[in-house]
Design a protein around this motif. Structure first.
Motif, PDB file in Angstrom:
ATOM      1  N   LEU A  39       0.859  -1.185  -0.015  1.00 20.30           N
ATOM      2  CA  LEU A  39      -0.084  -0.195  -0.044  1.00 20.30           C
ATOM      3  C   LEU A  39       0.917   1.194   0.005  1.00 20.30           C
ATOM      4  O   LEU A  39       1.927   1.306   0.573  1.00 20.30           O
ATOM      5  N   HIS A  40       0.491   2.089  -0.855  1.00 20.88           N
ATOM      6  CA  HIS A  40       1.226   3.364  -0.992  1.00 20.88           C
ATOM      7  C   HIS A  40       0.156   4.653  -1.514  1.00 20.88           C
ATOM      8  O   HIS A  40      -0.288   4.476  -2.395  1.00 20.88           O
ATOM      9  N   ARG A  41      -0.050   5.536  -0.551  1.00 19.48           N
ATOM     10  CA  ARG A  41      -1.057   6.747  -0.994  1.00 19.48           C
ATOM     11  C   ARG A  41      -2.268   5.942  -1.371  1.00 19.48           C
ATOM     12  O   ARG A  41      -2.964   6.520  -2.410  1.00 19.48           O
ATOM     13  N   ASP A  42      -2.830   5.160  -0.395  1.00 17.14           N
ATOM     14  CA  ASP A  42      -4.244   4.666  -0.716  1.00 17.14           C
ATOM     15  C   ASP A  42      -4.267   3.815  -1.900  1.00 17.14           C
ATOM     16  O   ASP A  42      -5.519   3.369  -2.272  1.00 17.14           O
ATOM     17  N   ARG A  43      -3.251   3.478  -2.625  1.00 11.37           N
ATOM     18  CA  ARG A  43      -3.354   2.359  -3.781  1.00 11.37           C
ATOM     19  C   ARG A  43      -2.529   1.263  -3.440  1.00 11.37           C
ATOM     20  O   ARG A  43      -1.296   1.322  -2.627  1.00 11.37           O
ATOM     21  N   ILE A  44      -2.809   0.013  -3.837  1.00 13.44           N
ATOM     22  CA  ILE A  44      -2.248  -1.242  -3.752  1.00 13.44           C
ATOM     23  C   ILE A  44      -1.657  -1.447  -5.050  1.00 13.44           C
ATOM     24  O   ILE A  44      -2.141  -1.432  -6.087  1.00 13.44           O
ATOM     25  N   TYR A  45      -0.276  -1.758  -4.657  1.00 11.24           N
ATOM     26  CA  TYR A  45       0.718  -2.057  -5.867  1.00 11.24           C
ATOM     27  C   TYR A  45       1.000  -3.614  -5.790  1.00 11.24           C
ATOM     28  O   TYR A  45       1.208  -4.095  -4.720  1.00 11.24           O
ATOM     29  N   TYR A  46       1.060  -4.394  -6.865  1.00 12.22           N
ATOM     30  CA  TYR A  46       1.601  -5.585  -7.214  1.00 12.22           C
ATOM     31  C   TYR A  46       3.013  -5.545  -7.682  1.00 12.22           C
ATOM     32  O   TYR A  46       3.351  -4.936  -8.714  1.00 12.22           O
ATOM     33  N   PHE A  70      -3.236  -1.879  -8.798  1.00 14.42           N
ATOM     34  CA  PHE A  70      -4.193  -2.965  -8.859  1.00 14.42           C
ATOM     35  C   PHE A  70      -5.544  -1.824  -8.404  1.00 14.42           C
ATOM     36  O   PHE A  70      -6.627  -2.727  -8.502  1.00 14.42           O
ATOM     37  N   GLY A  71      -5.494  -1.302  -7.670  1.00 21.11           N
ATOM     38  CA  GLY A  71      -6.755  -0.409  -7.235  1.00 21.11           C
ATOM     39  C   GLY A  71      -6.086   0.353  -6.205  1.00 21.11           C
ATOM     40  O   GLY A  71      -5.236   0.744  -5.865  1.00 21.11           O
ATOM     41  N   LYS A  72      -7.601   1.162  -5.515  1.00 22.30           N
ATOM     42  CA  LYS A  72      -7.297   2.175  -4.687  1.00 22.30           C
ATOM     43  C   LYS A  72      -8.397   1.914  -3.590  1.00 22.30           C
ATOM     44  O   LYS A  72      -9.574   1.592  -3.909  1.00 22.30           O
ATOM     45  N   PHE A  73      -8.132   2.415  -2.234  1.00 23.66           N
ATOM     46  CA  PHE A  73      -9.151   2.582  -1.410  1.00 23.66           C
ATOM     47  C   PHE A  73      -9.840   3.885  -1.314  1.00 23.66           C
ATOM     48  O   PHE A  73      -8.973   4.963  -1.696  1.00 23.66           O
ATOM     49  N   THR A  74     -11.156   3.746  -1.286  1.00 18.81           N
ATOM     50  CA  THR A  74     -12.070   5.101  -1.268  1.00 18.81           C
ATOM     51  C   THR A  74     -11.757   5.506   0.326  1.00 18.81           C
ATOM     52  O   THR A  74     -11.332   5.079   1.013  1.00 18.81           O
ATOM     53  N   LYS A  75     -12.347   6.891   0.393  1.00 23.84           N
ATOM     54  CA  LYS A  75     -12.361   7.474   1.446  1.00 23.84           C
ATOM     55  C   LYS A  75     -13.246   6.825   2.642  1.00 23.84           C
ATOM     56  O   LYS A  75     -13.116   7.142   3.545  1.00 23.84           O
ATOM     57  N   THR A  76     -14.133   5.956   2.048  1.00 21.51           N
ATOM     58  CA  THR A  76     -15.229   5.143   2.878  1.00 21.51           C
ATOM     59  C   THR A  76     -14.667   3.697   3.088  1.00 21.51           C
ATOM     60  O   THR A  76     -15.040   3.089   3.976  1.00 21.51           O
ATOM     61  N   GLY A  77     -13.458   3.556   2.694  1.00 22.39           N
ATOM     62  CA  GLY A  77     -12.650   2.239   3.045  1.00 22.39           C
ATOM     63  C   GLY A  77     -12.918   1.096   2.231  1.00 22.39           C
ATOM     64  O   GLY A  77     -12.648   0.026   2.202  1.00 22.39           O
ATOM     65  N   LYS A  78     -13.894   1.594   0.926  1.00 20.40           N
ATOM     66  CA  LYS A  78     -14.070   0.478   0.133  1.00 20.40           C
ATOM     67  C   LYS A  78     -12.820   0.389  -1.065  1.00 20.40           C
ATOM     68  O   LYS A  78     -12.204   1.211  -1.296  1.00 20.40           O
ATOM     69  N   HIS A  82      -8.549  -1.011 -10.453  1.00 19.07           N
ATOM     70  CA  HIS A  82      -8.463  -0.318 -11.458  1.00 19.07           C
ATOM     71  C   HIS A  82      -8.013  -1.319 -12.896  1.00 19.07           C
ATOM     72  O   HIS A  82      -7.763  -2.394 -12.592  1.00 19.07           O
ATOM     73  N   ILE A  83      -8.198  -0.824 -13.905  1.00 20.53           N
ATOM     74  CA  ILE A  83      -8.110  -1.310 -15.018  1.00 20.53           C
ATOM     75  C   ILE A  83      -6.723  -1.826 -15.252  1.00 20.53           C
ATOM     76  O   ILE A  83      -6.513  -2.761 -16.242  1.00 20.53           O
ATOM     77  N   THR A  84      -5.694  -1.287 -14.804  1.00 18.92           N
ATOM     78  CA  THR A  84      -4.278  -1.790 -14.780  1.00 18.92           C
ATOM     79  C   THR A  84      -4.296  -3.248 -14.473  1.00 18.92           C
ATOM     80  O   THR A  84      -3.235  -3.872 -14.683  1.00 18.92           O
ATOM     81  N   ALA A  85      -5.068  -3.693 -13.589  1.00 16.09           N
ATOM     82  CA  ALA A  85      -5.006  -5.028 -13.017  1.00 16.09           C
ATOM     83  C   ALA A  85      -5.474  -6.200 -14.097  1.00 16.09           C
ATOM     84  O   ALA A  85      -5.274  -7.296 -13.816  1.00 16.09           O
ATOM     85  N   PHE A 164     -23.460  -5.809 -15.779  1.00 18.17           N
ATOM     86  CA  PHE A 164     -22.960  -4.510 -15.221  1.00 18.17           C
ATOM     87  C   PHE A 164     -21.582  -3.910 -15.430  1.00 18.17           C
ATOM     88  O   PHE A 164     -20.494  -4.508 -15.189  1.00 18.17           O
ATOM     89  N   HIS A 165     -21.371  -2.906 -16.150  1.00 17.88           N
ATOM     90  CA  HIS A 165     -20.131  -2.212 -16.318  1.00 17.88           C
ATOM     91  C   HIS A 165     -19.317  -1.861 -15.116  1.00 17.88           C
ATOM     92  O   HIS A 165     -20.000  -1.209 -14.365  1.00 17.88           O
ATOM     93  N   GLN A 166     -18.361  -2.429 -14.738  1.00 19.25           N
ATOM     94  CA  GLN A 166     -17.536  -2.005 -13.849  1.00 19.25           C
ATOM     95  C   GLN A 166     -16.020  -0.862 -14.231  1.00 19.25           C
ATOM     96  O   GLN A 166     -15.798   0.033 -13.623  1.00 19.25           O
ATOM     97  N   ALA A 167     -15.505  -1.323 -15.277  1.00 23.79           N
ATOM     98  CA  ALA A 167     -14.135  -0.683 -15.607  1.00 23.79           C
ATOM     99  C   ALA A 167     -13.814  -1.285 -17.092  1.00 23.79           C
ATOM    100  O   ALA A 167     -14.175  -2.589 -17.285  1.00 23.79           O
ATOM    101  N   ASP A 168     -13.170  -0.507 -17.827  1.00 23.76           N
ATOM    102  CA  ASP A 168     -12.889  -1.031 -19.449  1.00 23.76           C
ATOM    103  C   ASP A 168     -11.542  -0.329 -19.640  1.00 23.76           C
ATOM    104  O   ASP A 168     -11.244   0.852 -18.978  1.00 23.76           O
ATOM    105  N   VAL A 169     -10.979  -0.747 -20.811  1.00 25.58           N
ATOM    106  CA  VAL A 169      -9.687  -0.231 -21.287  1.00 25.58           C
ATOM    107  C   VAL A 169      -9.944   0.958 -21.832  1.00 25.58           C
ATOM    108  O   VAL A 169      -9.132   1.979 -22.072  1.00 25.58           O
ATOM    109  N   GLY A 170     -11.002   1.568 -22.046  1.00 30.47           N
ATOM    110  CA  GLY A 170     -11.542   2.780 -22.665  1.00 30.47           C
ATOM    111  C   GLY A 170     -11.294   3.959 -21.792  1.00 30.47           C
ATOM    112  O   GLY A 170     -11.372   5.157 -22.136  1.00 30.47           O
TER     113      GLY A 170
END
Length: 180
Positions: A39-46, A70-78, A82-85, A164-170
């Motif tokens: 974890l670095h600045r609310d983002r998780i790295y692989y 791989f993604g990030k934590f929101t301010k609410t903790g969820k 991210h699409i990079t994963a 349902f759409h979540q994330a895409d390369v566009g």
């Protein structure tokens, strides 16, 4: 860069297991070495452990990113994936959806997948299961959540939503202004 806490690990692994199930172990123990999540600045790295050990000599304030986000934590903790994963999760996904060429562009613009745009779906996909959306040429396009199970998709009307759409390369193109 720091290891994830127990709560962060639980939230993160629950999200990943929604898309790749029990194959989560395969991400960490790879033939080319051990990998870990940091974890670095609310983002998780692989990142591989070799690179992580080398980066330990650099001060935290000087590190912008390390490895694959791989993604990030929101301010609410969820946790938001991210699409990079996508390239790392797609080979391990047990549930997949293939869209017709006519529906690819619609999905890449951020729209949900309708039954009329569905080409194939893996067997035993249950409702609200995390899926990887593919083109007909087996190119991963993004993440989604199955709106209907496999058996319900067979009998659905062409205008019903199946994913349902979540994330895409566009997203790279759509969010280009925010990156500058």
């Amino acid at each position: 860069m720091r290891p994830l806490t127990n709560d962060e690990t639980k939230t993160f692994f629950e999200k990943l297991s929604k898309y790749i199930g029990e194959n989560l172990k395969l991400l960490l123990d790879r033939p080319d070495g051990l990998y870990c999540f940091r974890l670095h600045r609310d983002r998780i790295y692989y990142v591989s452990e070799k690179i992580m050990k080398c980066a330990a000599t650099v001060p935290r304030s000087d590190i912008i990113s390390l490895g694959i986000c791989f993604g990030k934590f929101t301010k609410t903790g969820k946790f938001r994936l991210h699409i990079t994963a996508l390239d790392y999760l797609a080979p391990y996904a047990p549930h997949k959806i293939w869209v017709k060429p006519s529906a690819e562009q619609s999905f890449l613009y951020g729209n949900h997948v309708m039954k009329s745009g569905l080409s194939r779906i893996t067997e035993n996909t249950s409702q609200y299961e995390g899926v990887i959306v593919y083109s007909m040429s087996d190119v991963p396009l993004g993440f989604g959540v199955a709106a209907k199970s496999t058996s319900e998709c067979r009998h659905a009307d062409p205008m019903n939503l199946v994913c349902f759409h979540q994330a895409d390369v566009g997203e790279y193109i759509r969010n280009e202004e925010q990156l500058i």
